[in-house]
Design an enzyme around this catalytic site. Structure first.
Site, PDB file in Angstrom:
ATOM      1  N   GLU A  17       0.418  -1.397   0.112  1.00  0.00           N
ATOM      2  CA  GLU A  17      -0.206  -0.143   0.103  1.00  0.00           C
ATOM      3  C   GLU A  17       1.230   1.262   0.293  1.00  0.00           C
ATOM      4  OE1 GLU A  17      -3.900  -0.273   1.914  1.00  0.00           O
ATOM      5  OE2 GLU A  17      -3.677   1.856   3.104  1.00  0.00           O
ATOM      6  N   THR A  48      -4.085   4.518  -1.230  1.00  0.00           N
ATOM      7  CA  THR A  48      -5.133   5.549  -0.242  1.00  0.00           C
ATOM      8  C   THR A  48      -5.706   6.519  -1.162  1.00  0.00           C
ATOM      9  OG1 THR A  48      -3.525   6.280   1.146  1.00  0.00           O
ATOM     10  CG2 THR A  48      -3.619   4.350   1.534  1.00  0.00           C
ATOM     11  N   TYR A  49      -6.522   6.915  -0.139  1.00  0.00           N
ATOM     12  CA  TYR A  49      -7.730   8.255  -0.801  1.00  0.00           C
ATOM     13  C   TYR A  49      -7.867   9.098   0.609  1.00  0.00           C
ATOM     14  CZ  TYR A  49     -11.456  10.887  -3.478  1.00  0.00           C
ATOM     15  OH  TYR A  49     -12.566  11.483  -4.367  1.00  0.00           O
ATOM     16  N   ALA A  51      -6.538   9.516   3.037  1.00  0.00           N
ATOM     17  CA  ALA A  51      -5.972   9.190   4.341  1.00  0.00           C
ATOM     18  C   ALA A  51      -4.651   9.489   5.035  1.00  0.00           C
ATOM     19  CB  ALA A  51      -5.942   7.177   4.297  1.00  0.00           C
ATOM     20  N   ARG A 107     -15.314   4.149   4.005  1.00  0.00           N
ATOM     21  CA  ARG A 107     -16.636   5.376   4.997  1.00  0.00           C
ATOM     22  C   ARG A 107     -15.573   6.489   5.141  1.00  0.00           C
ATOM     23  NH1 ARG A 107     -18.657   5.367  10.495  1.00  0.00           N
ATOM     24  NH2 ARG A 107     -15.989   6.358  10.703  1.00  0.00           N
ATOM     25  N   ASP A 109     -12.656   8.094   7.864  1.00  0.00           N
ATOM     26  CA  ASP A 109     -13.216   8.407   9.465  1.00  0.00           C
ATOM     27  C   ASP A 109     -13.777   9.839   9.392  1.00  0.00           C
ATOM     28  OD1 ASP A 109     -11.675   6.651  10.378  1.00  0.00           O
ATOM     29  OD2 ASP A 109     -10.195   7.924  10.562  1.00  0.00           O
ATOM     30  N   ALA A 127     -20.193   2.924   4.730  1.00  0.00           N
ATOM     31  CA  ALA A 127     -19.719   2.337   3.759  1.00  0.00           C
ATOM     32  C   ALA A 127     -20.319   0.978   2.322  1.00  0.00           C
ATOM     33  CB  ALA A 127     -17.741   1.631   3.931  1.00  0.00           C
ATOM     34  N   LYS A 168     -22.044  -5.630   4.310  1.00  0.00           N
ATOM     35  CA  LYS A 168     -21.398  -5.221   3.549  1.00  0.00           C
ATOM     36  C   LYS A 168     -21.395  -5.905   2.249  1.00  0.00           C
ATOM     37  CE  LYS A 168     -17.005  -3.060   4.653  1.00  0.00           C
ATOM     38  NZ  LYS A 168     -16.537  -1.866   5.297  1.00  0.00           N
ATOM     39  N   GLN A 179      -7.455  -4.422   8.922  1.00  0.00           N
ATOM     40  CA  GLN A 179      -6.395  -2.778   9.422  1.00  0.00           C
ATOM     41  C   GLN A 179      -5.560  -3.752  10.280  1.00  0.00           C
ATOM     42  OE1 GLN A 179      -5.558  -0.710  10.229  1.00  0.00           O
ATOM     43  NE2 GLN A 179      -7.075   1.045  11.094  1.00  0.00           N
TER      44      GLN A 179
HETATM   45  P1  FAD Z   1     -17.990   0.909   7.357  1.00  0.00           P
HETATM   46  O1  FAD Z   1     -18.109  -0.348   6.951  1.00  0.00           O
HETATM   47  O2  FAD Z   1     -18.807   2.264   7.005  1.00  0.00           O
HETATM   48  O3  FAD Z   1     -18.231   0.706   9.102  1.00  0.00           O
HETATM   49  C1  FAD Z   1     -17.848   1.980  10.005  1.00  0.00           C
HETATM   50  C2  FAD Z   1     -18.444   1.459  11.140  1.00  0.00           C
HETATM   51  O4  FAD Z   1     -19.704   1.663  11.143  1.00  0.00           O
HETATM   52  C3  FAD Z   1     -18.238   0.086  11.882  1.00  0.00           C
HETATM   53  O5  FAD Z   1     -18.170   0.442  13.432  1.00  0.00           O
HETATM   54  C4  FAD Z   1     -19.262  -0.789  11.554  1.00  0.00           C
HETATM   55  O6  FAD Z   1     -19.259  -1.493  12.422  1.00  0.00           O
HETATM   56  C5  FAD Z   1     -20.604   0.529  11.914  1.00  0.00           C
HETATM   57  N1  FAD Z   1     -21.920   0.152  10.908  1.00  0.00           N
HETATM   58  C6  FAD Z   1     -21.748  -0.139   9.715  1.00  0.00           C
HETATM   59  N2  FAD Z   1     -22.444  -0.139   9.016  1.00  0.00           N
HETATM   60  C7  FAD Z   1     -23.451   0.525   9.052  1.00  0.00           C
HETATM   61  C8  FAD Z   1     -24.962   0.458   9.698  1.00  0.00           C
HETATM   62  N3  FAD Z   1     -25.595  -0.399   8.288  1.00  0.00           N
HETATM   63  N4  FAD Z   1     -25.626   0.721  10.882  1.00  0.00           N
HETATM   64  C9  FAD Z   1     -24.865   1.123  11.192  1.00  0.00           C
HETATM   65  N5  FAD Z   1     -23.435   0.810  11.983  1.00  0.00           N
HETATM   66  C10 FAD Z   1     -22.455   0.007  10.735  1.00  0.00           C
HETATM   67  N6  FAD Z   1      -9.224   5.624   5.543  1.00  0.00           N
HETATM   68  C11 FAD Z   1      -9.161   6.877   4.407  1.00  0.00           C
HETATM   69  O7  FAD Z   1     -10.068   8.152   4.609  1.00  0.00           O
HETATM   70  N7  FAD Z   1      -8.329   6.084   3.255  1.00  0.00           N
HETATM   71  C12 FAD Z   1      -7.757   5.118   3.293  1.00  0.00           C
HETATM   72  O8  FAD Z   1      -7.707   4.840   1.952  1.00  0.00           O
HETATM   73  C13 FAD Z   1      -7.881   4.021   3.749  1.00  0.00           C
HETATM   74  N8  FAD Z   1      -7.780   3.458   3.436  1.00  0.00           N
HETATM   75  C14 FAD Z   1      -8.570   1.685   4.019  1.00  0.00           C
HETATM   76  C15 FAD Z   1      -7.924   0.912   3.875  1.00  0.00           C
HETATM   77  C16 FAD Z   1      -7.693  -0.549   4.718  1.00  0.00           C
HETATM   78  C17 FAD Z   1      -7.556  -1.683   4.521  1.00  0.00           C
HETATM   79  C18 FAD Z   1      -8.371  -0.006   6.340  1.00  0.00           C
HETATM   80  C19 FAD Z   1      -8.410  -1.458   7.669  1.00  0.00           C
HETATM   81  C20 FAD Z   1      -8.807   1.473   6.625  1.00  0.00           C
HETATM   82  C21 FAD Z   1      -8.898   2.309   5.368  1.00  0.00           C
HETATM   83  N9  FAD Z   1      -9.149   4.015   6.383  1.00  0.00           N
HETATM   84  C22 FAD Z   1      -8.934   4.537   5.124  1.00  0.00           C
HETATM   85  C23 FAD Z   1      -9.320   3.730   7.607  1.00  0.00           C
HETATM   86  C24 FAD Z   1     -11.457   3.997   7.348  1.00  0.00           C
HETATM   87  O9  FAD Z   1     -11.766   4.648   6.572  1.00  0.00           O
HETATM   88  C25 FAD Z   1     -12.133   4.004   8.809  1.00  0.00           C
HETATM   89  O10 FAD Z   1     -11.236   2.728   9.453  1.00  0.00           O
HETATM   90  C26 FAD Z   1     -12.956   4.642   8.857  1.00  0.00           C
HETATM   91  O11 FAD Z   1     -13.826   4.891  10.324  1.00  0.00           O
HETATM   92  C27 FAD Z   1     -14.390   3.298   8.473  1.00  0.00           C
HETATM   93  O12 FAD Z   1     -14.592   3.069   7.273  1.00  0.00           O
HETATM   94  P2  FAD Z   1     -14.818   1.868   6.993  1.00  0.00           P
HETATM   95  O13 FAD Z   1     -15.158   1.851   5.260  1.00  0.00           O
HETATM   96  O14 FAD Z   1     -14.423   0.434   7.798  1.00  0.00           O
HETATM   97  O15 FAD Z   1     -16.361   2.144   7.288  1.00  0.00           O
END
Ligand code: FAD
Length: 296
Positions: A17, A48-49, A51, A107, A109, A127, A168, A179
């Protein structure tokens, strides 16, 4: 090439990455570093995007360069939380135009300054909404998603987190990347729980080589990952010696990857953080195991 086809192959593979520059002035050095990593011919590379402060506008530029010049399959990240459907649709169109086949649907942060706001009117909350949009758009992307062996910090418990993860996946995610984990047993326990919950897609463990003593506190703060005492002791001993610490980080990450391979995991993702020497060090350590000579 689609990432899912790489993951289906029986042989072991490593992916790396990288992140785009924070400012335009940093573009050349990031391009150079990412090209050096691409020249090592990893299984794929992800960019990444937005991040860690990296600007989202360079994700495609850096990614396309890797893909077109080095023929390394690309996984372009895309986040949605601070955006609206129109902007995201524009970004998806640009990805299609650039010939991108793989998207990591995230999604993102929630920005600290907006944490307390009423988000009911926002276009995106999770997401899964981005995954659905990517699928509705009729694009033939291979879609990846993020997952959290030590539970996403916003989840009340692991069962709830895994339930959302399963939704998802059902919406169209074809593989998951974790993570960062520093203790493989946490990954294996998580994988078992996912399989028990009916999540059957490939899960790629994310390994972060810590090559600088000062990185430890930041990595724990950002990821919430458990850091084994064994590694903390190494940092205590070598953290003040930059060259020794780099070697420690490469060896510790190699050891984790080797343990994953030995226990049946075929694909591992390395958070290589624009450090070609780290990517090369790990690949060289594993050259006989991966059956390739990784000299760039
Ligand atoms: P989600 O899948 O939406 O999950 C986030 C939270 O919401 C979780 O607690 C989940 O249980 C909860 N949730 C999900 N769906 C629902 C629902 N329908 N109702 C209620 N709760 C729900 N960040 C960046 O800005 N750019 C990047 O390029 C980037 N790359 C990453 C790559 C990896 C492999 C990882 C692990 C993280 C990355 N991140 C990145 C960080 C990520 O954006 C954050 O961890 C963010 O807080 C969660 O993203 P997610 O896509 O997992 O969210």
């Amino acid at each position: 090439m689609k990432i899912i086809d790489i993951l289906k192959k029986p042989e072991m593979s490593l992916s790396f990455e990288v992140f785009p520059p924070k400012k335009e002035t940093g573009y050349e050095s990031v391009r150079e570093a990412t090209e050096k990593i691409a020249a090592l011919k990893p299984a794929f590379m992800s960019v990444t995007y937005g991040a860690g402060g990296g600007t989202s506008k360079y994700t495609l530029e850096i990614g396309k360069n890797i893909q077109d010049k080095y023929n390394v399959p690309l996984l372009a990240h895309l986040t949605c939380i601070s955006s609206n459907r129109e902007t995201v649709a524009g970004q998806i169109a640009l990805m299609k135009e650039a010939g991108i086949r793989n998207v990591m649907a995230l999604r993102g942060d929630i920005p600290e300054e907006l944490a307390g706001e009423d988000r009911s009117g926002w276009d995106y909350h999770h997401a899964i909404e981005l995954v659905r949009q990517l699928r509705e758009d009729g694009c033939d992307f291979c879609i990846g998603g993020a997952c959290y062996p030590e539970v996403h910090p916003e989840s009340a418990n692991q069962a709830e987190d895994i339930r959302h993860l399963r939704e998802k996946v059902e919406a169209g995610v074809e593989f998951l990347t974790t993570q960062m984990v520093f203790d493989n047993s946490l990954f294996f326990t998580f994988l078992y729980k996912l399989r028990e919950a009916g999540v059957t897609v490939p899960v790629i463990p994310g390994i972060m080589p810590i090559t600088n003593g000062n990185q430890v506190e930041r990595a724990i703060r950002l990821s919430g990952a458990f850091m084994p005492q064994r590694f903390k002791t190494m940092v205590d001993k070598f953290g003040q010696d930059p060259e020794a610490m780099k070697q420690v980080g490469i060896i510790y990450a190699t050891d984790q990857i080797l343990d994953l391979y030995a226990n049946g995991i075929t694909n591992v993702h390395v958070y290589s953080m624009n450090k070609p020497e780290v990517a090369e060090g790990i690949l060289k350590n594993l050259s006989k195991i991966l059956g390739k000579d990784f000299t760039a």
